[in-house]
Design a protein around this motif. Structure first.
Motif, PDB file in Angstrom:
ATOM      1  N   LYS A  35       0.870  -1.187   0.000  1.00  0.00           N
ATOM      2  CA  LYS A  35       0.000   0.000   0.000  1.00  0.00           C
ATOM      3  C   LYS A  35       0.902   1.230   0.000  1.00  0.00           C
ATOM      4  N   CYS A  38       0.545   7.577  -0.495  1.00  0.00           N
ATOM      5  CA  CYS A  38       1.141   8.909  -0.693  1.00  0.00           C
ATOM      6  C   CYS A  38       2.149   8.893  -1.835  1.00  0.00           C
ATOM      7  N   GLY A  42       6.529   9.345   1.958  1.00  0.00           N
ATOM      8  CA  GLY A  42       6.879   9.128   3.359  1.00  0.00           C
ATOM      9  C   GLY A  42       5.900   9.756   4.329  1.00  0.00           C
ATOM     10  N   SER A  43       4.729  10.138   3.841  1.00  0.00           N
ATOM     11  CA  SER A  43       3.807  10.869   4.709  1.00  0.00           C
ATOM     12  C   SER A  43       2.622  10.038   5.197  1.00  0.00           C
ATOM     13  N   CYS A  44       2.310   8.916   4.551  1.00  0.00           N
ATOM     14  CA  CYS A  44       1.079   8.200   4.924  1.00  0.00           C
ATOM     15  C   CYS A  44       1.326   7.078   5.941  1.00  0.00           C
ATOM     16  N   GLY A  45       2.527   6.561   5.977  1.00  0.00           N
ATOM     17  CA  GLY A  45       2.876   5.508   6.935  1.00  0.00           C
ATOM     18  C   GLY A  45       2.314   4.141   6.607  1.00  0.00           C
ATOM     19  N   CYS A  47       3.147   2.019   4.288  1.00  0.00           N
ATOM     20  CA  CYS A  47       4.060   1.025   3.708  1.00  0.00           C
ATOM     21  C   CYS A  47       5.015   0.450   4.743  1.00  0.00           C
ATOM     22  N   LEU A  72       9.644   2.573   7.037  1.00  0.00           N
ATOM     23  CA  LEU A  72       8.828   2.846   5.853  1.00  0.00           C
ATOM     24  C   LEU A  72       9.559   2.298   4.632  1.00  0.00           C
ATOM     25  N   CYS A  74       9.132   2.847   1.618  1.00  0.00           N
ATOM     26  CA  CYS A  74       9.395   3.821   0.546  1.00  0.00           C
ATOM     27  C   CYS A  74      10.575   4.718   0.872  1.00  0.00           C
TER      28      CYS A  74
HETATM   29  S1  FES Z   1       4.134   5.172   0.754  1.00  0.00           S
HETATM   30 FE1  FES Z   1       3.372   6.589   2.153  1.00  0.00          FE
HETATM   31  S2  FES Z   1       4.832   6.474   3.757  1.00  0.00           S
HETATM   32 FE2  FES Z   1       5.584   5.088   2.334  1.00  0.00          FE
END
Ligand code: FES
Length: 624
Positions: A35, A38, A42-45, A47, A72, A74
């Motif tokens: 998943k 974002c 690095g903003s949605c957490g 992954c 993370l 990503c």
């Molecule tokens: S893809 Fe969103 S924090 Fe890694």
């Protein structure tokens, strides 16, 4: 080049990647779908993966900074060999294809006349007196079948024609393809050949892609398949995709991602049905304007910039090989026309499927996705608008949100007083998250039992029920405890999630109001409401009204129609008259830009309550 191996658990797949690549890039190579809403910012957490140490294997060395911790994927670069565990909630699950048996009877009043079809022609041999060329005589016979439209043939087929006619005693089977305003000969076979030919109807959604494999001789849907759009790793919404398209190789990466998604789905369908890919001759595609641009490799840059102009709204017919589709090399592709930058072929397909443009009654069609697209009209006129609802109803940006797939909570009941919670999940799987219909149910039920106030804040405290608890940003409600869930955490809905969903429902409701206000039409005058979207198996209309997503009108006015995009694409694949109607819908529909003036913002702000600031708009909710 220094390479490192990355092992993914519990899949136990190891891949080699160049040092410095991220774990997310390694996962992509390993075929593990993470998943990444974002787009790797690095903003949605979402992954987050667990870094395992050499507990797993003695010869696996970990060099990442945070041993045994979550990182993370990503953001974390691989500098040495590493083993990571990908938890269930970091994975994209298999997408539940939202289909039903009614698809097979989708044509309504349109005739069954596939986009691509075969005819066998027997010519009389030429003579000194009848000395027209082979092609002119064949074209003359084809003209009797197709009527007024021009029939054309390309040089490669023409090259074989003379010999084929003579070797086959002047009998030939011609495969014809309807194009915009003319008919093209796309194949010639000697004698009478009744081998079946096939087509694909495809919905390219921002989040998911759905493919139908269709027998063009019978019109029957042979099988269906769906999954996540591989473009998801570049961001959840169309704006993130447009931004990525402007990076080096970004446009090509996005085109490759969606083409690979279609190839993968199609190959699975062909294998299952034992059909050769070369037998697929026609494809119809319904997608929003940005997805169509990216599929065709058209730069979507100016769609995002005022005055929001796409490269084109009428897309040229293309060959599968021109866009890089490998699974069906002989296929000819037709993309449904768009209306504007934010009302695309998917909405044209929805209008076609629901038959709005053929009816006397005044109908409102709403497709609820990341964008809320709304169409109002009848057989005389059609007007549309789009509002940015955000991906909350698609489960994105919500703590435990997910698409409607196995294990998604789609119905919720909360007992007043005790707040005991019961739920149903898609395919009765162990709960792994909440999909759009579950989220609507959840807010409605929390509001109904008095746990939520009209601003979407929890009214109860932790001592009232152990399901309410504090988190870093406020309160949350536990829907499913970890012990009964299919993931390693409790499934919750937070105040932040609720605010997010209230903004989404507020945008849709404001869009409906603006469209009706612009024509000075009362809600009550609208005869029928069709609700489309990937909600899962159902949408609870009562709950959608309770939270103020839909107007407070008699339930019989509403009909939930599911994914109408692929259904419309299917109709155009098996009916040339449906295809002509789709082109006409695209031309006829006018587009209203909501960002001009303050009305939308005023309506939006008023809709940021449960169900609305103006309770007189929701008398049935008020009386409950
Ligand atoms: S893809 Fe969103 S924090 Fe890694």
């Amino acid at each position: 080049m220094i390479t490192c191996s990355v092992t993914f658990l519990p899949d136990n797949i190891t891949v080699s990647v160049e040092k410095g690549k991220t774990i997310a890039e390694a996962a992509q190579i390993a075929g593990i779908k993470l998943k990444m809403p974002c787009g790797g910012e690095g903003s949605c957490g979402k992954c987050a993966v667990k870094v395992m140490s050499n507990r797993v294997s003695d010869n696996v060395e970990i060099s990442l900074d945070q041993k045994f911790e979550q990182v993370l994927a990503c953001q974390t670069e691989v500098s040495e060999d590493v083993t990571v565990e990908v938890p269930v909630n970091a994975r994209l699950g298999e997408h539940q294809v939202l289909l039903s048996a009614e698809d097979d009877n989708a044509l309504g009043t349109f005739a069954f006349e596939p986009l691509c079809w075969k005819v066998t022609i027997t010519l009389s041999p030429p003579s000194i007196n009848e000395n027209a060329s082979d092609w002119i005589r064949l074209k003359g016979e084809l003209g009797k079948i197709v009527g007024d439209e021009e029939v054309i043939i390309g040089l490669p087929l023409l090259t074989n024609l003379a010999h084929m006619l003579r070797d086959a005693s002047w009998q030939v089977t011609v495969t014809l393809l309807q194009q915009d305003g003319y008919v093209e000969v796309i194949d010639l076979q000697p004698g009478a050949n009744d081998e079946p030919i096939y087509g694909l109807a495809i919905d390219i959604g921002t989040t998911t892609v759905v493919v139908y494999l269709v027998d063009l001789c019978s019109g029957k849907v042979l099988d269906r398949n769906g999954t996540y759009n591989k473009q998801a790793v570049y961001g959840d919404d169309v704006i993130a995709r447009i931004i990525h398209s402007q990076e080096k190789n970004g446009l090509q990466e996005l085109q490759d991602a969606v083409v690979n998604t279609i190839d993968e789905l199609t190959n699975q369908l062909l294998k299952k049905t034992r059909i050769e890919g070369t037998g697929v001759k026609a494809i119809t595609i319904a997608a929003n304007t940005i997805m169509t641009h990216l599929f065709l490799g058209l730069d979507p840059k100016y769609i995002r910039l005022e005055p929001y102009i796409p490269t084109t709204s009428q897309f040229p017919a293309v060959k599968a090989t021109e866009v890089g589709l490998r699974s069906v090399p002989n296929a000819n592709i037709y993309c449904m026309p768009s209306v504007g930058s934010y009302v695309g072929g998917d909405i044209v397909a929805g209008v076609l499927y629901t038959g709005i443009s053929q009816k006397d009654e005044l109908t409102l069609f709403i497709d609820i996705g990341t964008n809320g697209e709304i169409v109002l009209g009848n057989k005389e006129w059609l007007i549309s608008c789009a509002c940015s609802a955000g991906p909350a109803f698609e489960g994105s940006g919500i703590t435990c949100g997910m698409r409607a797939m196995h294990g998604a909570i789609e119905r919720i009941q909360i007992t007043p007083g005790t707040y005991e919670t019961r739920y149903e999940t898609v395919e009765d799987g162990k709960p792994t998250g909440i999909c759009g219909s579950g989220l609507i149910d959840c807010i409605a039920k929390l509001h109904h039992v008095g746990l939520l106030d009209r601003a979407g804040r929890f009214t109860a405290d932790t001592q009232d029920t152990n399901r309410i608890r504090n988190n870093e940003e406020g309160k949350e409600f536990v829907i499913s405890w970890e012990k009964e869930a299919g993931v390693d955490n409790d499934i919750v809905i937070t105040e932040g999630d609720i605010q997010n969903l209230i903004r989404s429902k507020g945008a849709i409701f404001a869009g409906i109001r603006c469209l009706l206000n612009s024509l000075q039409i009362d809600m009550e005058i609208v005869d029928k409401f069709y609700i489309a979207g990937g909600f899962g198996n159902y949408l609870n209309i009562n709950d959608a009204i309770e939270i103020g997503l839909l107007p407070d009108l008699p339930h019989e006015k509403y009909q939930f129609v599911g994914n109408t995009s692929v259904k419309g694409a299917y109709m155009t694949l098996i009916s040339r008259s449906a295809l002509k109607a789709a082109v006409e819908i695209g031309r006829k529909m006018t587009y209203m830009e909501l960002s001009v003036g303050n009305e939308f913002m005023d309506e939006f702000v008023s809709a940021l309550f449960l169900p609305h600031t103006d309770l007189s708009l929701f008398p049935s909710v008020q009386s409950n």
